[in-house]
Design a protein around this motif. Structure first.
Motif, PDB file in Angstrom:
ATOM      1  N   SER A  36     128.649  54.677  37.459  1.00 28.52           N
ATOM      2  CA  SER A  36     128.412  54.853  36.021  1.00 28.52           C
ATOM      3  C   SER A  36     129.192  56.031  35.470  1.00 28.52           C
ATOM      4  O   SER A  36     129.727  55.984  34.358  1.00 28.52           O
ATOM      5  CB  SER A  36     126.916  55.056  35.756  1.00 28.52           C
ATOM      6  OG  SER A  36     126.186  53.905  36.088  1.00 28.52           O
ATOM      7  N   LEU A  37     129.273  57.117  36.250  1.00 29.16           N
ATOM      8  CA  LEU A  37     129.982  58.314  35.812  1.00 29.16           C
ATOM      9  C   LEU A  37     131.456  58.020  35.586  1.00 29.16           C
ATOM     10  O   LEU A  37     132.045  58.418  34.576  1.00 29.16           O
ATOM     11  CB  LEU A  37     129.811  59.410  36.875  1.00 29.16           C
ATOM     12  CG  LEU A  37     130.127  60.849  36.471  1.00 29.16           C
ATOM     13  CD1 LEU A  37     129.155  61.337  35.409  1.00 29.16           C
ATOM     14  CD2 LEU A  37     130.078  61.762  37.692  1.00 29.16           C
ATOM     15  N   ILE A  38     132.072  57.286  36.520  1.00 25.95           N
ATOM     16  CA  ILE A  38     133.491  56.967  36.402  1.00 25.95           C
ATOM     17  C   ILE A  38     133.725  55.972  35.263  1.00 25.95           C
ATOM     18  O   ILE A  38     134.730  56.047  34.547  1.00 25.95           O
ATOM     19  CB  ILE A  38     134.022  56.429  37.743  1.00 25.95           C
ATOM     20  CG1 ILE A  38     134.011  57.567  38.783  1.00 25.95           C
ATOM     21  CG2 ILE A  38     135.422  55.852  37.597  1.00 25.95           C
ATOM     22  CD1 ILE A  38     134.327  57.138  40.181  1.00 25.95           C
ATOM     23  N   ALA A  39     132.785  55.055  35.043  1.00 25.46           N
ATOM     24  CA  ALA A  39     132.929  54.092  33.949  1.00 25.46           C
ATOM     25  C   ALA A  39     132.922  54.767  32.588  1.00 25.46           C
ATOM     26  O   ALA A  39     133.488  54.239  31.622  1.00 25.46           O
ATOM     27  CB  ALA A  39     131.809  53.059  34.023  1.00 25.46           C
ATOM     28  N   ALA A  40     132.274  55.944  32.492  1.00 27.35           N
ATOM     29  CA  ALA A  40     132.162  56.644  31.210  1.00 27.35           C
ATOM     30  C   ALA A  40     133.386  57.481  30.872  1.00 27.35           C
ATOM     31  O   ALA A  40     133.465  58.048  29.785  1.00 27.35           O
ATOM     32  CB  ALA A  40     130.918  57.541  31.223  1.00 27.35           C
ATOM     33  N   VAL A  41     134.356  57.577  31.790  1.00 31.60           N
ATOM     34  CA  VAL A  41     135.557  58.380  31.542  1.00 31.60           C
ATOM     35  C   VAL A  41     136.426  57.693  30.491  1.00 31.60           C
ATOM     36  O   VAL A  41     136.777  56.524  30.659  1.00 31.60           O
ATOM     37  CB  VAL A  41     136.365  58.578  32.840  1.00 31.60           C
ATOM     38  CG1 VAL A  41     137.639  59.362  32.566  1.00 31.60           C
ATOM     39  CG2 VAL A  41     135.522  59.284  33.894  1.00 31.60           C
ATOM     40  N   PRO A  42     136.789  58.382  29.392  1.00 27.26           N
ATOM     41  CA  PRO A  42     137.670  57.756  28.398  1.00 27.26           C
ATOM     42  C   PRO A  42     139.060  57.530  28.973  1.00 27.26           C
ATOM     43  O   PRO A  42     139.630  58.404  29.619  1.00 27.26           O
ATOM     44  CB  PRO A  42     137.703  58.781  27.250  1.00 27.26           C
ATOM     45  CG  PRO A  42     137.324  60.072  27.878  1.00 27.26           C
ATOM     46  CD  PRO A  42     136.407  59.748  29.009  1.00 27.26           C
ATOM     47  N   ARG A  43     139.610  56.344  28.752  1.00 29.13           N
ATOM     48  CA  ARG A  43     140.931  56.000  29.279  1.00 29.13           C
ATOM     49  C   ARG A  43     141.997  56.203  28.199  1.00 29.13           C
ATOM     50  O   ARG A  43     141.771  55.895  27.031  1.00 29.13           O
ATOM     51  CB  ARG A  43     140.969  54.547  29.755  1.00 29.13           C
ATOM     52  CG  ARG A  43     139.931  54.207  30.809  1.00 29.13           C
ATOM     53  CD  ARG A  43     140.142  55.021  32.096  1.00 29.13           C
ATOM     54  NE  ARG A  43     139.485  54.422  33.228  1.00 29.13           N
ATOM     55  CZ  ARG A  43     138.212  54.595  33.544  1.00 29.13           C
ATOM     56  NH1 ARG A  43     137.447  55.367  32.810  1.00 29.13           N
ATOM     57  NH2 ARG A  43     137.693  54.022  34.624  1.00 29.13           N
ATOM     58  N   PRO A  44     143.160  56.688  28.574  1.00 26.91           N
ATOM     59  CA  PRO A  44     144.224  56.866  27.585  1.00 26.91           C
ATOM     60  C   PRO A  44     145.010  55.595  27.293  1.00 26.91           C
ATOM     61  O   PRO A  44     145.830  55.576  26.395  1.00 26.91           O
ATOM     62  CB  PRO A  44     145.131  57.914  28.256  1.00 26.91           C
ATOM     63  CG  PRO A  44     144.967  57.675  29.721  1.00 26.91           C
ATOM     64  CD  PRO A  44     143.543  57.224  29.898  1.00 26.91           C
ATOM     65  N   GLN A  45     144.750  54.516  28.051  1.00 24.10           N
ATOM     66  CA  GLN A  45     145.605  53.324  27.930  1.00 24.10           C
ATOM     67  C   GLN A  45     145.403  52.576  26.614  1.00 24.10           C
ATOM     68  O   GLN A  45     146.340  52.024  26.054  1.00 24.10           O
ATOM     69  CB  GLN A  45     145.342  52.350  29.095  1.00 24.10           C
ATOM     70  CG  GLN A  45     145.757  52.907  30.453  1.00 24.10           C
ATOM     71  CD  GLN A  45     144.601  53.555  31.177  1.00 24.10           C
ATOM     72  OE1 GLN A  45     143.680  54.074  30.549  1.00 24.10           O
ATOM     73  NE2 GLN A  45     144.640  53.533  32.504  1.00 24.10           N
ATOM     74  N   ARG A  46     144.148  52.513  26.130  1.00 22.72           N
ATOM     75  CA  ARG A  46     143.902  51.769  24.896  1.00 22.72           C
ATOM     76  C   ARG A  46     142.672  52.337  24.196  1.00 22.72           C
ATOM     77  O   ARG A  46     141.872  53.049  24.794  1.00 22.72           O
ATOM     78  CB  ARG A  46     143.681  50.270  25.187  1.00 22.72           C
ATOM     79  CG  ARG A  46     142.429  49.960  25.992  1.00 22.72           C
ATOM     80  CD  ARG A  46     142.369  48.468  26.327  1.00 22.72           C
ATOM     81  NE  ARG A  46     141.209  48.139  27.162  1.00 22.72           N
ATOM     82  CZ  ARG A  46     140.042  47.731  26.679  1.00 22.72           C
ATOM     83  NH1 ARG A  46     139.876  47.591  25.375  1.00 22.72           N
ATOM     84  NH2 ARG A  46     139.046  47.429  27.489  1.00 22.72           N
TER      85      ARG A  46
END
Length: 567
Positions: free
Chosen positions: A252-262
């Motif tokens: 869950s923690l990793i899923a919450a990381v904002p991605r720069p791709q889109r």
């Protein structure tokens, strides 16, 4: 033999309401030359482990059980004198808050030289040379003149670099880095992380890197320990924990990381355990006045603003040295827009925010808000109305809260100052705001020192929303927050902007967050605005080499792909 070994560590804080267990039977080890990441939610116990190693637990905190060993020797039971000899010389710490880590009465040179001579057998001349080299090494420009300045003359990011230099000056065996890159832009962050990697590789220094930035963890660490609620829930090699996490909380923690791709409409929020902030926009809208924006003109216009500061005092004007923090900057912010400002530490971002809010006087140019010249607001009633309409979330959650006031008093103060509510209605508004930012109404009766850094920032956000402002200045509002709470807070800000017409100036060094939050982005360098574009255009086709370099330096979680969109 491990360089540092923590076995079954339990840290307790006795209170009038019972014993609070901050760390519960934690195990952790650091090898020579290894960078060991420690991640988890705000309040998970990460900084408490660092404080326990250093012998700096705040009273009445105590190590209830377990042991801490340095090269096989137990250090958890040492007395104060023995710990003072150990602390700084063999184990150094980079503290989370640079403002409270530095003495405001002494220059940077005095603090560095004193620390160097306390731990190393060198002359004053050698200590001065070493201090100069360290300041240069952590990326502070013009080190010869900067050494003789005081901490208040540095930006937040530059103060953090001074704290890092202090931690390095004694050539320690172990460095505990507690959020060392929180206040740093991506370029300086990359430089500092390269320096930490260099120390680990060349000098075999062991590093515990406490951070909420999963990109930094992926780029920098060899091993990761994940904490939740004071317990260790997962430990392993970085590639395994980041690429194929086993525990539901880590996933869950990793899923919450904002991605720069889109760009996503909303930030994914943590799905494991704890309190999830569900923002009922309809409930808040009943009491929050709907802003009727005039789309035909900008809400805020910044025209050629300039701000200079004195670098060196002199009796006569021509004996003084001046530093131009902001140099002829112009832009406008449309009603209902989230306008981002990015750039290196010391580029003038926060100075612009303080000029707009009225905390700094302008040395040149003008600021117009809703068609009125801000510098002409000489009447007290007009000043009060302007300050009610514009609120600010400051970068540093430690120094921006009064330690002598309870949380309910802090959040209620602007409400009472502007006479918006009285009696029980004030308490009701405070409780509602604390619920909205994920602290719960019970937090009202505590003091700031009872909260972690991320929790204190949520208090500051609640205070900023208390007057129902029309324009919100967010100066690194999530720099002290872990990714799960960051997602909750940024979704709240998105809801306010979309449903209530709130306009925002959003200052951040976190470029993935900027992409998710902002409609347009201005790029600052050395006090000047070098690029201004729509957000997607800037990320997909930056016009200047400087912007391209910032985007290239973003820490990435390349192997995770895109995060799922969710609320």
């Amino acid at each position: 033999m491990s360089l540092l070994n923590i076995k079954n560590l339990t840290v307790e804080f006795p209170t009038r309401r019972g014993v609070f267990t901050a760390v519960d039977a934690a195990d952790l080890s650091v090898e020579p030359g290894q960078i060991h990441g420690l991640v988890g939610e705000s309040g998970a116990g990460k900084s408490t482990i660092g404080a326990a190693i250093m012998g700096l637990l705040e009273r009445p905190g105590r190590i209830a059980q377990g042991a801490i060993e340095l090269q096989g020797d137990a250090i958890s039971g040492l007395d104060a004198t023995a710990m003072r000899a150990l602390r700084g010389r063999r184990i150094s710490m980079i503290f989370q808050d640079p403002l409270t880590s530095l003495n405001p009465l002494f220059t940077v040179r005095q603090q560095l030289v004193e620390t160097i001579r306390a731990h190393l057998d060198v002359t004053e001349a050698e200590a001065n040379k070493r201090a100069r080299d360290l300041i240069d090494r952590v990326g502070i420009p013009d080190p010869d003149s900067r050494l003789d300045q005081y901490p208040h003359q540095f930006s937040g990011g530059m103060r953090q670099r001074v704290v890092i230099a202090l931690a390095l000056c004694s050539e320690p065996e172990v460095i505990i880095a507690d959020e060392p890159t929180t206040a740093l832009d991506v370029s300086v962050q990359a430089q500092i992380l390269d320096l930490i990697r260099e120390l680990a590789n060349e000098r075999q220094v062991g590093v515990i890197l406490i951070t909420h930035d999963m990109g930094v963890i992926a780029d920098t660490t060899d091993k990761v320990t994940v904490m939740y609620g004071g317990k260790v829930v997962e430990t392993g090699d970085t590639s395994q924990v980041i690429g194929a996490p086993r525990h539901e909380y880590t996933q869950s923690l990793i899923a919450a990381v904002p991605r720069p791709q889109r760009r996503l409409h909303r930030f994914p929020q943590l799905s494991y355990g704890g309190r999830e902030t569900r923002f009922a926009i309809e409930d808040l809208a009943r009491s929050w006045p709907k802003v009727e924006n005039d789309p035909s003109r900008p809400l805020l216009e910044v025209k050629g603003v300039t701000k200079t500061f004195v670098k060196r005092q002199g009796l006569l004007p021509w004996d003084r040295d001046y530093f131009t923090a902001v140099d002829n900057v112009s832009f406008d912010i449309r009603p209902g827009e989230v306008f981002g400002v990015v750039g290196e530490s010391g580029s003038g971002k926060s100075t612009i925010a303080r000029m707009i809010s009225g905390l700094y006087q302008l040395d040149g140019g003008s600021v117009d808000f809703d068609g009125k010249l801000v510098s002409d607001l000489s009447d007290k009633a007009r000043q009060a109305a302007y300050r009610k309409e514009i609120q600010m979330i400051f970068q540093d959650p430690y120094s921006s809260l009064n330690p002598r006031m309870r949380v309910d008093q802090i959040v209620a103060e602007p409400i009472r100052h502007h006479r918006l509510l009285d009696g029980k209605a004030v308490d009701q508004r405070v409780a509602e705001l604390l619920e909205r930012v994920g602290l719960g109404a019970e937090a009202a009766f505590k003091y700031p020192h009872e909260f972690s850094g991320g929790q204190r920032q949520r208090i500051a956000i609640a205070r900023a929303l208390a007057t129902q402002p029309r324009f919100l200045i967010c100066d690194e509002p999530t720099s002290a927050l872990d990714v799960s709470i960051q997602a909750q807070i940024l979704n709240i800000l998105k809801d306010l902007q979309e449903h209530l017409g709130l306009t925002m100036l959003f200052i951040s060094h976190d470029l993935p967050v900027v992409r998710q939050m902002c409609d347009r982005v201005a790029v600052m360098k050395a006090g000047q605005l070098v690029e201004l574009q729509e957000t997607e255009a800037l990320f997909n086709a930056p016009k200047t080499d400087y912007t391209k370099s910032l985007l290239d330096l973003m820490p990435r979680l390349e192997d995770l792909g895109d995060a799922p969109e969710g609320a």
